[in-house]
Design an enzyme around this catalytic site. Structure first.
Site, PDB file in Angstrom:
ATOM      1  N   GLU A  64      -8.631  13.301  11.799  1.00 52.48           N
ATOM      2  CA  GLU A  64      -9.052  11.948  11.431  1.00 52.48           C
ATOM      3  C   GLU A  64      -8.522  11.707  10.012  1.00 52.48           C
ATOM      4  O   GLU A  64      -8.958  12.379   9.059  1.00 52.48           O
ATOM      5  CB  GLU A  64     -10.580  11.810  11.464  1.00 52.48           C
ATOM      6  CG  GLU A  64     -11.029  10.389  11.118  1.00 52.48           C
ATOM      7  CD  GLU A  64     -12.545  10.232  10.928  1.00 52.48           C
ATOM      8  OE1 GLU A  64     -13.275  11.233  10.974  1.00 52.48           O
ATOM      9  OE2 GLU A  64     -12.970   9.082  10.713  1.00 52.48           O
ATOM     10  N   ASP A 111      -9.656  13.230   3.725  1.00 51.11           N
ATOM     11  CA  ASP A 111      -9.779  12.082   2.824  1.00 51.11           C
ATOM     12  C   ASP A 111      -9.642  12.599   1.399  1.00 51.11           C
ATOM     13  O   ASP A 111      -9.981  13.751   1.111  1.00 51.11           O
ATOM     14  CB  ASP A 111     -11.129  11.370   3.000  1.00 51.11           C
ATOM     15  CG  ASP A 111     -11.080   9.922   2.549  1.00 51.11           C
ATOM     16  OD1 ASP A 111     -11.173   9.024   3.412  1.00 51.11           O
ATOM     17  OD2 ASP A 111     -10.935   9.666   1.319  1.00 51.11           O
ATOM     18  N   ASP A 113      -6.568   1.620   4.489  1.00 53.65           N
ATOM     19  CA  ASP A 113      -6.341   0.541   3.516  1.00 53.65           C
ATOM     20  C   ASP A 113      -5.065  -0.196   3.906  1.00 53.65           C
ATOM     21  O   ASP A 113      -4.024   0.436   4.097  1.00 53.65           O
ATOM     22  CB  ASP A 113      -6.179   1.132   2.111  1.00 53.65           C
ATOM     23  CG  ASP A 113      -7.438   1.881   1.677  1.00 53.65           C
ATOM     24  OD1 ASP A 113      -8.535   1.355   1.891  1.00 53.65           O
ATOM     25  OD2 ASP A 113      -7.311   3.008   1.143  1.00 53.65           O
ATOM     26  N   ASP A 132      -9.041  -3.956  10.972  1.00 56.92           N
ATOM     27  CA  ASP A 132      -9.544  -5.340  11.011  1.00 56.92           C
ATOM     28  C   ASP A 132      -8.443  -6.301  10.584  1.00 56.92           C
ATOM     29  O   ASP A 132      -8.616  -7.506  10.669  1.00 56.92           O
ATOM     30  CB  ASP A 132     -10.694  -5.489  10.003  1.00 56.92           C
ATOM     31  CG  ASP A 132     -10.189  -5.195   8.593  1.00 56.92           C
ATOM     32  OD1 ASP A 132      -9.752  -4.055   8.363  1.00 56.92           O
ATOM     33  OD2 ASP A 132     -10.178  -6.118   7.751  1.00 56.92           O
TER      34      ASP A 132
HETATM   35  C1  LIG Z   1     -11.022   1.630   4.105  1.00 58.56           C
HETATM   36  S1  LIG Z   1     -11.550   3.274   3.987  1.00 58.56           S
HETATM   37  C2  LIG Z   1     -12.003   3.650   5.663  1.00 58.56           C
HETATM   38  C3  LIG Z   1     -12.885   4.865   5.762  1.00 58.56           C
HETATM   39  C4  LIG Z   1     -13.300   5.255   7.193  1.00 58.56           C
HETATM   40  N1  LIG Z   1     -12.149   5.590   7.996  1.00 58.56           N
HETATM   41  C5  LIG Z   1     -14.082   4.157   7.850  1.00 58.56           C
HETATM   42  O1  LIG Z   1     -13.567   3.521   8.783  1.00 58.56           O
HETATM   43  O2  LIG Z   1     -15.241   3.926   7.453  1.00 58.56           O
HETATM   44  C6  LIG Z   1     -10.002   4.127   3.821  1.00 58.56           C
HETATM   45  C7  LIG Z   1     -10.189   5.610   3.478  1.00 58.56           C
HETATM   46  O3  LIG Z   1      -8.907   6.224   3.458  1.00 58.56           O
HETATM   47  C8  LIG Z   1      -8.830   7.085   2.319  1.00 58.56           C
HETATM   48  N2  LIG Z   1      -7.403   7.148   1.954  1.00 58.56           N
HETATM   49  C9  LIG Z   1      -6.574   6.094   1.791  1.00 58.56           C
HETATM   50  N3  LIG Z   1      -5.336   6.524   1.507  1.00 58.56           N
HETATM   51  C10 LIG Z   1      -5.393   7.886   1.483  1.00 58.56           C
HETATM   52  C11 LIG Z   1      -4.437   8.909   1.257  1.00 58.56           C
HETATM   53  N4  LIG Z   1      -3.172   8.616   1.004  1.00 58.56           N
HETATM   54  N5  LIG Z   1      -4.842  10.184   1.325  1.00 58.56           N
HETATM   55  C12 LIG Z   1      -6.148  10.485   1.578  1.00 58.56           C
HETATM   56  N6  LIG Z   1      -7.101   9.565   1.814  1.00 58.56           N
HETATM   57  C13 LIG Z   1      -6.725   8.277   1.771  1.00 58.56           C
HETATM   58  C14 LIG Z   1      -9.698   6.430   1.264  1.00 58.56           C
HETATM   59  O4  LIG Z   1     -10.148   7.367   0.307  1.00 58.56           O
HETATM   60  C15 LIG Z   1     -10.823   5.836   2.119  1.00 58.56           C
HETATM   61  O5  LIG Z   1     -11.917   6.708   2.255  1.00 58.56           O
END
Ligand SMILES: C[S@@+](CC[C@H](N)C(=O)[O-])C[C@H]1O[C@@H](n2cnc3c(N)ncnc32)[C@H](O)[C@@H]1O
Length: 221
Positions: A49, A74, A123, A161
């Protein structure tokens, strides 16, 4: 006990189900050796994941599929803490967490070692498209990283989304030679509604609560 960010960082250093690599420019050399430290590097199907946040997918899937192993990745330790703590409290032995940048997955996972990848609500990086598209988790460079670690026939599931990000992803997957198995711009009003494990992450609930349609892509590389 109140768990603020600092106590969570301290906790995950002690957790037996977390490997910490942290934020580094280039993948640390020792990372490749860490594969053997992850309790399940054996034969069971392996599911990742990516950007797992609180690890909702990893935990829920690990509860349902004891025959598979799950690794949530993450960079944010204070989010990942929730999943790792829940797994320890439940005694879930088939789920593990890695605090690292997804950019470095090829340094940790051997070639053709992964059966399935879930990417829930990454993101979208749409503020500065010319500068930021390479940071999107479906940019060509990331797709190539996944291609290397996936086994032949391995599947990737993406939920978002964000319409611009969804359309960008359809385009990069297709242009990069990937195979779109199915896609929908309104998951819960589609025939795939019941197929995505029925798990809703914290971010997903936020969006569905605002009436935003969830987009979903299932693909191979
Ligand atoms: C918008 S949040 C979504 C979190 C979770 N998947 C959810 O749906 O609730 C995006 C997550 O991706 C992680 N993330 C984004 N880019 C990343 C990267 N290059 N390496 C590790 N984590 C990353 C961020 O730290 C964040 O926790």
């Amino acid at each position: 006990m109140i768990h603020n960010k600092l106590t969570k960082y301290a906790d995950i250093k002690q957790f037996t189900n977390v490997l910490e690599c942290g934020f580094v420019k280039s993948p640390p050399l020792e990372l490749s050796g860490s594969w053997a430290d992850i309790p399940f590097h054996g034969d069971a199907p392996l599911v990742l994941e990516l950007g797992c946040g609180r690890g909702e997918y990893s935990i829920a899937m690990a509860e349902r599929s004891a025959e598979k192993n799950f690794i949530g990745i993450d960079i944010k330790g204070a989010r990942l803490w929730f999943g790792a703590k829940a797994a320890l409290e439940e005694g879930l032995g088939n789920v593990f967490f890695v605090r690292m940048q997804i950019e470095h997955i090829n340094a940790l996972f051997p070639r053709a070692s992964v059966d399935e990848i879930w990417i829930p609500f990454p993101d979208p990086h749409t503020n500065h498209p010319s500068r930021d598209t390479k940071r999107r988790l479906t940019s060509p460079v990331f797709l190539n990283r996944y291609r290397e670690v996936l086994k032949a026939g391995g599947i990737v599931h993406l939920k978002t989304d964000h319409r611009v990000f969804y359309e960008y992803s359809l385009e990069t997957i297709t242009r990069g030679g990937g195979n779109i198995i199915s896609h929908t711009d309104d998951l819960y009003n589609s025939e795939r509604a019941g197929d995505t494990a029925g798990i809703k992450t914290a971010f997903e609930k936020r969006y569905t609560g605002r009436g935003i349609a969830i987009k979903y892509i299932e693909f191979s590389l």
